[in-house]
Design a protein around this motif. Sequence first.
Motif, PDB file in Angstrom:
ATOM      1  N   SER A 246      -0.185  -2.349   0.432  1.00 17.65           N
ATOM      2  CA  SER A 246      -0.874  -1.372   1.312  1.00 17.65           C
ATOM      3  C   SER A 246      -1.421  -0.194  -0.002  1.00 17.65           C
TER       4      SER A 246
ATOM      5  N   LYS B 133      -5.333   0.777  -0.504  1.00 21.72           N
ATOM      6  CA  LYS B 133      -5.803   2.089  -0.180  1.00 21.72           C
ATOM      7  C   LYS B 133      -6.810   2.339  -1.468  1.00 21.72           C
TER       8      LYS B 133
ATOM      9  N   GLU C  44       6.205   5.816   8.790  1.00 19.15           N
ATOM     10  CA  GLU C  44       4.733   5.656   8.113  1.00 19.15           C
ATOM     11  C   GLU C  44       3.771   6.159   8.985  1.00 19.15           C
TER      12      GLU C  44
ATOM     13  N   GLU D 157      -0.431   6.116   8.071  1.00 25.11           N
ATOM     14  CA  GLU D 157      -0.385   4.818   7.705  1.00 25.11           C
ATOM     15  C   GLU D 157      -0.841   3.838   9.033  1.00 25.11           C
TER      16      GLU D 157
END
Length: 674
Positions: free
Chosen positions: A439, A443, A462, A467
């Motif tokens: 992730s 990102k 998260e 997220e």
Amino acid sequence: MITTLLASAEIPMLPEIVIIFGLATLVIMLFTRLKIPTIIGFLLTGTIAGPYGLSLVNASATVDVLSEIGIILLLFVIGMEFSLKSLMSIKKAVFIGGSLQVALTILTATITAYFFGFDWNVAVFFGFLLALSSTAIVLKLLQETGQVNNLSGKTILAILIFQDIIIVPMMLFTPMLAGESDNVLLSLFFMAIKGGLVILFTILSAKYLIPQLLFWVAKTRNEELFLLSIIVICFSVAFLTSLMGLSLGLGAFLAGLIISESEYSHHATGKILPFREIFLSFFFVSVGMLFDVTFLFSHIEIILGILLLVLVFKFTMTVIAVRSIGIDFKEAFIVGFSIFQIGEFSLLLAQEGVEIGLIDQTHYQYFLAVSILTMAITPFVLKNREKLAFKMLDAPLPQRLKTHLTTPTGNISMANMEGEEMSDHLVIIGYGLNGRNLSKAAKRAKIPYAIIEMNPETVRTEGEKGEPIIYGDASNEMVLKHVNIHLSRVVVIAISNSDATKSIITAIRLLTQNASIIVRTRYVNEIAANLSMGANEVIPEEFETSIEIFTRVLNKYLIAKDDIEDFTEEVRSHNYEMFRATQNRGRDRLNIDLPEINFVSLKVDRDSGSYINKPLKKVNLRETLGVNLVALKREGQTTSHIDGDTKLKFGDIVYVVGKPDGLSEFEKAIGEKD
């Protein structure tokens, strides 16, 4: 005969259930081959098995109860797929569009029925019956095609929600239309108070109570407990609303809204769906059992005439209502072609009208025949509603009127009703170390991504960080649909459970063949099974760990980067390709010539010595020890600008290349004194 009697004594409804499911299986199997919607199959099953058919099923009360559960579960699922925020975004469509559709339909039907000689109270009652559409059929078909959340889908849902609300005052007004003297206005006043209390309870529960309760349940990792909790919430809220005089269906929808505000709604939806499908089938069967085919054929001309009037009136009134909230004609036509039928709540209301003598059995059978016919043609019309809408727009009309039909209006901004669909994105399943690193990389690279995780604490933590993470089992169809798995480019399964991994791959492949699936496994012997299930790439941890180890070792021995990569490819080829039944693309043999030099960093721990505080051109480091100084770090600054005047000082870190013996001698010369 004896067996049937014993079964009836032990479970009274068992024979009826066996007959209904057995007959439905045969009918739907045939209809599937003929590509006829399954809803029609259930209606036909009820017609065959009911009292007007072969009279195979007599316990209609049992079927009615089971069908009611189906409607409750349907509205519960709809509520979970919606949210309070989404509901507020379409409040204008609910209260303006919905009220206009109901009011205009009642008015038109009342005037028409009065014109044909019915008393005004009976005419108004017919208006009540025709104003309501089938929530069960329409929403089920929209769900199957994934069109609940587009503009027309949300408009349809808004009008159907209003219809489900308005059924309560309709039930209160019906006795008054029959001449009974109940104080309806007072009843409506108390109903409004009760409705306000229910809405307040919904908001508070959605914000404070249910999310925390489901968090505690999810932490147990007990799927049976999770399912039980969801069912209890559904039926508890439905029971509460029924105690307050509101409909069970409305309570179920509110229960779904409560759960929709938590991160567990998608997982819960997948758990409930199988139960909904089973019980909802009883609803369609129960409707079919009411159908008198003999009456239909003996009054076919009148029934078809009424059917045509109903279709035209409901379509027209719906289009006018939808246009009133600023939606263009194309979408209005689509909505009109979706909710033209008579609904299941109308059937309940009609039965009430028969019981209190407002209408007789003949009029009831006319209404029933028309209702079931509108329900029967709904799947076919709904499937082609966009084509029909475009045909309406392309009709030969005066240019001025045609321009008016095709020009969008801006009276109301409905853009917020259509959320942006994520596409060409990455889906990460499992948010352990691998998922987290992936992730971060996504990102950094600005790749859109979504995360599915089964740890409720991780999801909550998260999620608060922003997220895009949801709670759910990735083998659950509804969870996968929520992250738009069918529009994703890559799916990475980064969990350690091999059985769960296979189930997830299978579930993904049922929804899409386009996404590239990359799987992380623990062991090499799991590669073949995952590839056969539909994975594109499988990365075993034990093997990649060994590759990483020997890659670092070869780096330490200063092996050329290209040689290391070639060797890595060969190792992967030998151990991966044999599982894929393809040719070995790596080199058969890699000859590595180990250099007799090394590259190290050393610290100067003396303030004097043979090589310290003296220009390098005078100490002859290369000639005496065979060591080359490449760079040095002094006071936090690293420089590779080394010349003959450079001096080594206490505290320096030097980077040198040489043979092991020479490096050892140099280390002794600049290191701490013994």
